[in-house]
Design a protein around this motif. Structure first.
Motif, PDB file in Angstrom:
ATOM      1  N   GLN A  22       0.827  -1.215   0.000  1.00  0.00           N
ATOM      2  CA  GLN A  22       0.000   0.000   0.000  1.00  0.00           C
ATOM      3  C   GLN A  22       0.857   1.258   0.000  1.00  0.00           C
ATOM      4  OE1 GLN A  22      -2.958  -0.445   3.172  1.00  0.00           O
ATOM      5  NE2 GLN A  22      -4.494  -0.678   1.549  1.00  0.00           N
ATOM      6  N   GLN A  23       1.977   1.244   0.730  1.00  0.00           N
ATOM      7  CA  GLN A  23       2.867   2.406   0.694  1.00  0.00           C
ATOM      8  C   GLN A  23       3.443   2.581  -0.711  1.00  0.00           C
ATOM      9  OE1 GLN A  23       5.483   1.300   3.927  1.00  0.00           O
ATOM     10  NE2 GLN A  23       4.586   2.862   5.278  1.00  0.00           N
ATOM     11  N   GLY A  24       3.803   1.481  -1.354  1.00  0.00           N
ATOM     12  CA  GLY A  24       4.296   1.547  -2.728  1.00  0.00           C
ATOM     13  C   GLY A  24       3.256   2.136  -3.665  1.00  0.00           C
ATOM     14  N   GLN A  25       1.992   1.708  -3.500  1.00  0.00           N
ATOM     15  CA  GLN A  25       0.914   2.247  -4.328  1.00  0.00           C
ATOM     16  C   GLN A  25       0.751   3.744  -4.088  1.00  0.00           C
ATOM     17  OE1 GLN A  25      -2.374  -0.205  -3.164  1.00  0.00           O
ATOM     18  NE2 GLN A  25      -1.881  -1.814  -4.645  1.00  0.00           N
ATOM     19  N   ASP A  33      -0.321   8.591   7.536  1.00  0.00           N
ATOM     20  CA  ASP A  33       0.406   8.826   8.794  1.00  0.00           C
ATOM     21  C   ASP A  33       1.676   7.975   8.864  1.00  0.00           C
ATOM     22  OD1 ASP A  33      -1.505  10.628   9.653  1.00  0.00           O
ATOM     23  OD2 ASP A  33      -2.465   9.233  11.067  1.00  0.00           O
ATOM     24  N   ARG A  34       1.543   6.683   8.573  1.00  0.00           N
ATOM     25  CA  ARG A  34       2.705   5.777   8.647  1.00  0.00           C
ATOM     26  C   ARG A  34       3.772   6.157   7.613  1.00  0.00           C
ATOM     27  NH1 ARG A  34      -1.635   2.522   9.200  1.00  0.00           N
ATOM     28  NH2 ARG A  34      -1.547   1.719   7.062  1.00  0.00           N
ATOM     29  N   THR A  35       3.333   6.549   6.436  1.00  0.00           N
ATOM     30  CA  THR A  35       4.279   6.905   5.381  1.00  0.00           C
ATOM     31  C   THR A  35       4.935   8.251   5.678  1.00  0.00           C
ATOM     32  OG1 THR A  35       2.828   5.671   3.873  1.00  0.00           O
ATOM     33  CG2 THR A  35       4.556   6.981   2.869  1.00  0.00           C
ATOM     34  N   ALA A  36       4.187   9.167   6.267  1.00  0.00           N
ATOM     35  CA  ALA A  36       4.747  10.465   6.665  1.00  0.00           C
ATOM     36  C   ALA A  36       5.760  10.292   7.798  1.00  0.00           C
ATOM     37  CB  ALA A  36       3.629  11.423   7.082  1.00  0.00           C
ATOM     38  N   GLN A  37       5.473   9.392   8.744  1.00  0.00           N
ATOM     39  CA  GLN A  37       6.414   9.136   9.842  1.00  0.00           C
ATOM     40  C   GLN A  37       7.760   8.653   9.319  1.00  0.00           C
ATOM     41  OE1 GLN A  37       4.253   6.399  12.337  1.00  0.00           O
ATOM     42  NE2 GLN A  37       3.053   8.026  13.309  1.00  0.00           N
ATOM     43  N   LEU A  75       8.482  10.013   3.918  1.00  0.00           N
ATOM     44  CA  LEU A  75       8.335   9.795   2.484  1.00  0.00           C
ATOM     45  C   LEU A  75       7.272  10.677   1.847  1.00  0.00           C
ATOM     46  CD1 LEU A  75       8.603   5.893   2.517  1.00  0.00           C
ATOM     47  CD2 LEU A  75      10.426   7.591   2.140  1.00  0.00           C
ATOM     48  N   VAL A  76       6.288  11.123   2.641  1.00  0.00           N
ATOM     49  CA  VAL A  76       5.254  12.041   2.165  1.00  0.00           C
ATOM     50  C   VAL A  76       5.071  13.141   3.199  1.00  0.00           C
ATOM     51  CG1 VAL A  76       4.026  10.263   0.829  1.00  0.00           C
ATOM     52  CG2 VAL A  76       3.294  10.771   3.169  1.00  0.00           C
ATOM     53  N   ARG A  77       4.445  14.215   2.763  1.00  0.00           N
ATOM     54  CA  ARG A  77       4.141  15.325   3.685  1.00  0.00           C
ATOM     55  C   ARG A  77       2.750  15.851   3.372  1.00  0.00           C
ATOM     56  NH1 ARG A  77       7.300  17.491  -0.274  1.00  0.00           N
ATOM     57  NH2 ARG A  77       6.417  19.274  -1.360  1.00  0.00           N
ATOM     58  N   ARG A  78       2.149  16.422   4.383  1.00  0.00           N
ATOM     59  CA  ARG A  78       0.887  17.138   4.196  1.00  0.00           C
ATOM     60  C   ARG A  78       1.230  18.596   3.939  1.00  0.00           C
ATOM     61  NH1 ARG A  78      -0.238  13.102   7.971  1.00  0.00           N
ATOM     62  NH2 ARG A  78      -2.266  12.088   7.716  1.00  0.00           N
ATOM     63  N   GLU A  79       0.539  19.173   2.968  1.00  0.00           N
ATOM     64  CA  GLU A  79       0.748  20.590   2.665  1.00  0.00           C
ATOM     65  C   GLU A  79      -0.612  21.232   2.433  1.00  0.00           C
ATOM     66  OE1 GLU A  79       1.691  20.243  -2.116  1.00  0.00           O
ATOM     67  OE2 GLU A  79       3.387  20.217  -0.747  1.00  0.00           O
ATOM     68  N   PRO A  80      -0.710  22.540   2.653  1.00  0.00           N
ATOM     69  CA  PRO A  80      -1.999  23.211   2.436  1.00  0.00           C
ATOM     70  C   PRO A  80      -2.424  23.105   0.974  1.00  0.00           C
ATOM     71  CG  PRO A  80      -0.388  24.706   3.445  1.00  0.00           C
ATOM     72  CD  PRO A  80       0.332  23.452   3.091  1.00  0.00           C
ATOM     73  N   SER A  81      -3.710  22.941   0.773  1.00  0.00           N
ATOM     74  CA  SER A  81      -4.253  22.906  -0.578  1.00  0.00           C
ATOM     75  C   SER A  81      -4.324  24.322  -1.116  1.00  0.00           C
ATOM     76  CB  SER A  81      -5.650  22.288  -0.572  1.00  0.00           C
ATOM     77  OG  SER A  81      -6.256  22.462  -1.831  1.00  0.00           O
ATOM     78  N   PRO A  82      -3.823  24.563  -2.320  1.00  0.00           N
ATOM     79  CA  PRO A  82      -3.909  25.919  -2.869  1.00  0.00           C
ATOM     80  C   PRO A  82      -5.350  26.340  -3.193  1.00  0.00           C
ATOM     81  CG  PRO A  82      -2.789  24.434  -4.423  1.00  0.00           C
ATOM     82  CD  PRO A  82      -3.094  23.654  -3.181  1.00  0.00           C
ATOM     83  N   GLU A  83      -6.240  25.356  -3.388  1.00  0.00           N
ATOM     84  CA  GLU A  83      -7.633  25.657  -3.721  1.00  0.00           C
ATOM     85  C   GLU A  83      -8.508  25.898  -2.496  1.00  0.00           C
ATOM     86  OE1 GLU A  83      -6.382  22.473  -4.978  1.00  0.00           O
ATOM     87  OE2 GLU A  83      -5.525  23.547  -6.667  1.00  0.00           O
TER      88      GLU A  83
END
Length: 160
Positions: free
Chosen positions: A38-41, A72-76, A79-87
């Protein structure tokens, strides 16, 4: 060694067994890169662009709680981050980090190589026919882009 053509399978059997085969190769490649399938996907989907959570849930076919846990697990792992949506300032979108981008490029290339090896016993004409037929099935059933064409993957990953 290829079996005789007389060992005929129906469409359902051939597609289900093919899905199991590809899933097994995909899972092995993910494990070899320290990822779950799932992380790969998730990382492969994000190669094209960042996605909002609801869009991402739709593409991956995950409920909100499952997707939140996966992100959450992938961000820990960085590998990924949450960022504000420009919209929409209240919403977030999920994007690859630099580390996630590097890892997914390696994972993607290796997974493509392994999956393409599955057809090494086919000639060029059979491979082309397989691509045409499966491509039509995917497009006719409106399967979301969860794995990019290999020619586009590197460009998309570098285009962020």
């Amino acid at each position: 060694m290829a079996r005789a053509v007389s060992e005929h399978m129906g469409v359902a059997t051939a597609l289900v067994r093919s899905a199991f085969l590809v899933d097994a190769v995909y899972a092995e490649s993910a494990r070899d890169h320290g990822l779950t399938s799932q992380q790969g996907q998730l990382l492969c989907v994000l190669m094209a662009q960042p996605y909002g959570m609801s869009e991402l849930g739709g593409v991956l076919g995950l409920a909100k709680s499952s997707l939140t846990g996966l992100v959450d697990r992938t961000a820990q792992r960085g590998l990924v981050r949450r960022e504000p949506s420009p919209e929409d300032g209240r919403a977030v979108r999920i994007a690859l980090t630099a580390e996630g981008g590097e890892l997914v490029e390696e994972f993607y290339a290796e997974t493509c190589r392994r999956i393409e090896e599955l057809t090494s016993g086919l000639g060029d004409a059979d491979r082309s026919s397989l691509v045409d037929v499966l491509g039509r099935v995917v497009l006719d059933n409106e399967v979301p882009v969860v794995f990019m064409e290999s020619d586009d993957g590197g460009a998309a990953a570098h285009g962020r």
